[in-house]
Design a protein around this motif. Sequence first.
Motif, PDB file in Angstrom:
ATOM      1  N   ASP A   1       0.828  -1.212   0.000  1.00 52.52           N
ATOM      2  CA  ASP A   1       0.000   0.000   0.000  1.00 52.52           C
ATOM      3  C   ASP A   1       0.862   1.261   0.000  1.00 52.52           C
ATOM      4  O   ASP A   1       0.556   2.222  -0.707  1.00 52.52           O
ATOM      5  CB  ASP A   1      -0.916   0.024   1.219  1.00 52.52           C
ATOM      6  CG  ASP A   1      -1.911  -1.114   1.193  1.00 52.52           C
ATOM      7  OD1 ASP A   1      -2.138  -1.651   0.090  1.00 52.52           O
ATOM      8  OD2 ASP A   1      -2.440  -1.469   2.250  1.00 52.52           O
ATOM      9  N   LEU A   2       1.930   1.238   0.778  1.00 51.64           N
ATOM     10  CA  LEU A   2       2.790   2.424   0.831  1.00 51.64           C
ATOM     11  C   LEU A   2       3.434   2.653  -0.538  1.00 51.64           C
ATOM     12  O   LEU A   2       3.524   3.783  -1.021  1.00 51.64           O
ATOM     13  CB  LEU A   2       3.870   2.268   1.902  1.00 51.64           C
ATOM     14  CG  LEU A   2       4.769   3.500   2.084  1.00 51.64           C
ATOM     15  CD1 LEU A   2       3.952   4.709   2.531  1.00 51.64           C
ATOM     16  CD2 LEU A   2       5.892   3.238   3.074  1.00 51.64           C
ATOM     17  N   ARG A   3       3.841   1.563  -1.168  1.00 50.43           N
ATOM     18  CA  ARG A   3       4.446   1.672  -2.490  1.00 50.43           C
ATOM     19  C   ARG A   3       3.470   2.321  -3.476  1.00 50.43           C
ATOM     20  O   ARG A   3       3.802   3.237  -4.212  1.00 50.43           O
ATOM     21  CB  ARG A   3       4.833   0.274  -2.958  1.00 50.43           C
ATOM     22  CG  ARG A   3       5.379   0.209  -4.378  1.00 50.43           C
ATOM     23  CD  ARG A   3       5.490  -1.234  -4.818  1.00 50.43           C
ATOM     24  NE  ARG A   3       6.482  -1.955  -4.026  1.00 50.43           N
ATOM     25  CZ  ARG A   3       7.695  -2.295  -4.489  1.00 50.43           C
ATOM     26  NH1 ARG A   3       8.042  -1.981  -5.709  1.00 50.43           N
ATOM     27  NH2 ARG A   3       8.523  -2.953  -3.725  1.00 50.43           N
ATOM     28  N   ARG A   4       2.235   1.838  -3.446  1.00 49.39           N
ATOM     29  CA  ARG A   4       1.210   2.414  -4.325  1.00 49.39           C
ATOM     30  C   ARG A   4       0.979   3.875  -4.027  1.00 49.39           C
ATOM     31  O   ARG A   4       0.856   4.706  -4.921  1.00 49.39           O
ATOM     32  CB  ARG A   4      -0.119   1.694  -4.085  1.00 49.39           C
ATOM     33  CG  ARG A   4      -0.349   0.590  -5.015  1.00 49.39           C
ATOM     34  CD  ARG A   4      -1.775   0.188  -4.913  1.00 49.39           C
ATOM     35  NE  ARG A   4      -2.064  -0.739  -5.974  1.00 49.39           N
ATOM     36  CZ  ARG A   4      -3.251  -1.206  -6.243  1.00 49.39           C
ATOM     37  NH1 ARG A   4      -4.274  -0.831  -5.517  1.00 49.39           N
ATOM     38  NH2 ARG A   4      -3.439  -2.018  -7.231  1.00 49.39           N
ATOM     39  N   ALA A   5       0.912   4.183  -2.729  1.00 55.87           N
ATOM     40  CA  ALA A   5       0.610   5.557  -2.318  1.00 55.87           C
ATOM     41  C   ALA A   5       1.727   6.498  -2.753  1.00 55.87           C
ATOM     42  O   ALA A   5       1.477   7.635  -3.139  1.00 55.87           O
ATOM     43  CB  ALA A   5       0.417   5.620  -0.804  1.00 55.87           C
ATOM     44  N   ARG A   6       2.973   6.014  -2.698  1.00 59.40           N
ATOM     45  CA  ARG A   6       4.090   6.883  -3.070  1.00 59.40           C
ATOM     46  C   ARG A   6       4.113   7.122  -4.572  1.00 59.40           C
ATOM     47  O   ARG A   6       4.744   8.065  -5.043  1.00 59.40           O
ATOM     48  CB  ARG A   6       5.416   6.274  -2.620  1.00 59.40           C
ATOM     49  CG  ARG A   6       5.579   6.241  -1.109  1.00 59.40           C
ATOM     50  CD  ARG A   6       6.927   5.684  -0.722  1.00 59.40           C
ATOM     51  NE  ARG A   6       8.003   6.579  -1.108  1.00 59.40           N
ATOM     52  CZ  ARG A   6       9.279   6.218  -1.112  1.00 59.40           C
ATOM     53  NH1 ARG A   6       9.637   4.995  -0.785  1.00 59.40           N
ATOM     54  NH2 ARG A   6      10.209   7.083  -1.476  1.00 59.40           N
ATOM     55  N   PHE A   7       3.493   6.223  -5.306  1.00 62.28           N
ATOM     56  CA  PHE A   7       3.469   6.390  -6.762  1.00 62.28           C
ATOM     57  C   PHE A   7       2.053   6.565  -7.293  1.00 62.28           C
ATOM     58  O   PHE A   7       1.720   6.090  -8.371  1.00 62.28           O
ATOM     59  CB  PHE A   7       4.208   5.239  -7.437  1.00 62.28           C
ATOM     60  CG  PHE A   7       5.699   5.398  -7.323  1.00 62.28           C
ATOM     61  CD1 PHE A   7       6.410   6.119  -8.265  1.00 62.28           C
ATOM     62  CD2 PHE A   7       6.371   4.894  -6.221  1.00 62.28           C
ATOM     63  CE1 PHE A   7       7.773   6.313  -8.129  1.00 62.28           C
ATOM     64  CE2 PHE A   7       7.737   5.083  -6.073  1.00 62.28           C
ATOM     65  CZ  PHE A   7       8.434   5.793  -7.034  1.00 62.28           C
TER      66      PHE A   7
END
Lengths: 124, 340
Positions: free
Chosen positions: B158-164
């Motif tokens: 989720d963090l990866r998605r949110a950062r991108f």
Amino acid sequence: MREVTYARDQRGRYVKVPSLGWEPKNIANEKAWEQVNEQIEEQLRLIREGQKSPLAYYMTLNLMDTGLLASYMRLSRWRIRRHMKPGVFGKLRHELLAQYARLFDVSLEQLKYPEAAHEGRAKE
Amino acid sequence: MNDVEIPFEHHQSAHCETGVISNLISHHDLTISEAMVFGIGSGLFFGHFPFIRLNHLPLTAFRISTGGIMKRVVTRLGIGVRWAKFQDPDQAMRALDRMLEQNIPVGCRTGAYWLSYFPRRYRFHFNMHNLVVIGKQGGDYLISDPVFPEPVRCPEKDLRRARFARGAMPPKGRMYHVTHVPRDPDFAGALARGINEVCRTMLKAPGPFLGVRGIRYLSRKVRNYPDKLGQEKTELYLSQVIRMQEEIGTGGAGFRFLYSAFLQEAGSFLDQEKLLELSDRMTRTGDKWREFALLASRICKHKAEPVRGCQGLGDLLAECADLEKAVYTELKQAAHEIQK
């Protein structure tokens, strides 16, 4: 969810106070979500009538428009718009479908049959 | 990588950007409150932009564009911050891990929509949500998200998605950390400059959409809403203004209460009676804004008649504009005094 707002104590000093939301704000939020839910129902109806593909449901559910969906899929807008047609959607390559499913975080089955997925969501 | 948990003092705050700055700088031994950050960063603003649409509704902003507060605070206090942005998500996540291994808390800009620890009703496509990553355990990151009461956990995915996240103003994996904090920053000068800039934009910004003139512009627009838009759209437009004004992260009354808190703190810090008085008056404008939200919500709930109601809203906004104009004019004077 507990939030923080600024308010004054008896001596007039500003302090952070936990708040569970203020009535006017809650009304405004309800209003916005009401509109989203109406749009979701509308998309489901169009899908049932064969006017739109299941993508329309997932796009609305994820609060996207064609522009945003296009940028997530790295496709042009007009291709996204084409994918909204049931006939085109039915013939999409497996890889594209899988990419959509990954984006919306659903299984292929759920992607193809939003009605069932929607009912499952409502029960939660 | 091994599990990491950096000891980090998490304070819940009203607004994500100011909260992150306050928590991050305080971690590096320069204790500074959220209100102070908001004031020094000249966060207060007004703008009504009918031609910029958010969910097909006109944009009303009560604070300056996100990112701006941080830039101002950092330069005005002489704090060193290193920024990084990425093309490749894998690289961005590895860079984050490397910082954590060195026990450095990292600020990240993210798209709030993908952060699963938010309840659904708070999740919308907003790409300027700031948070601080303070550790990693198993596959989860430990995050100090300033709008939450306690630190939260977030799965890597989720963090990866949110950062991108994509869309308007994509974060592109942006992250930042504090490299240097001065021992004895010039608070008085920073405060004066912060106050000055707010007064300037609110009083002098060109065009009809910004500052006090922007409030009057919205006041005129609102009066015509029922005629021009009809019942349903009037309600949507009004609810959008209320949300921008009162939704999570404003500190209440469209940041007016947060700014009053700042003026109060600045007043006692500099020992200036005048700022305390102006804080009181800013609170009064905040109360007016709340009256506006209250009446607008009654229109949305069909408890107030729309045509008459919208006239009332227009009147309230005009009063807000008058009150605020007087405050800024005197505040400008007060800032001048500080600088002397």
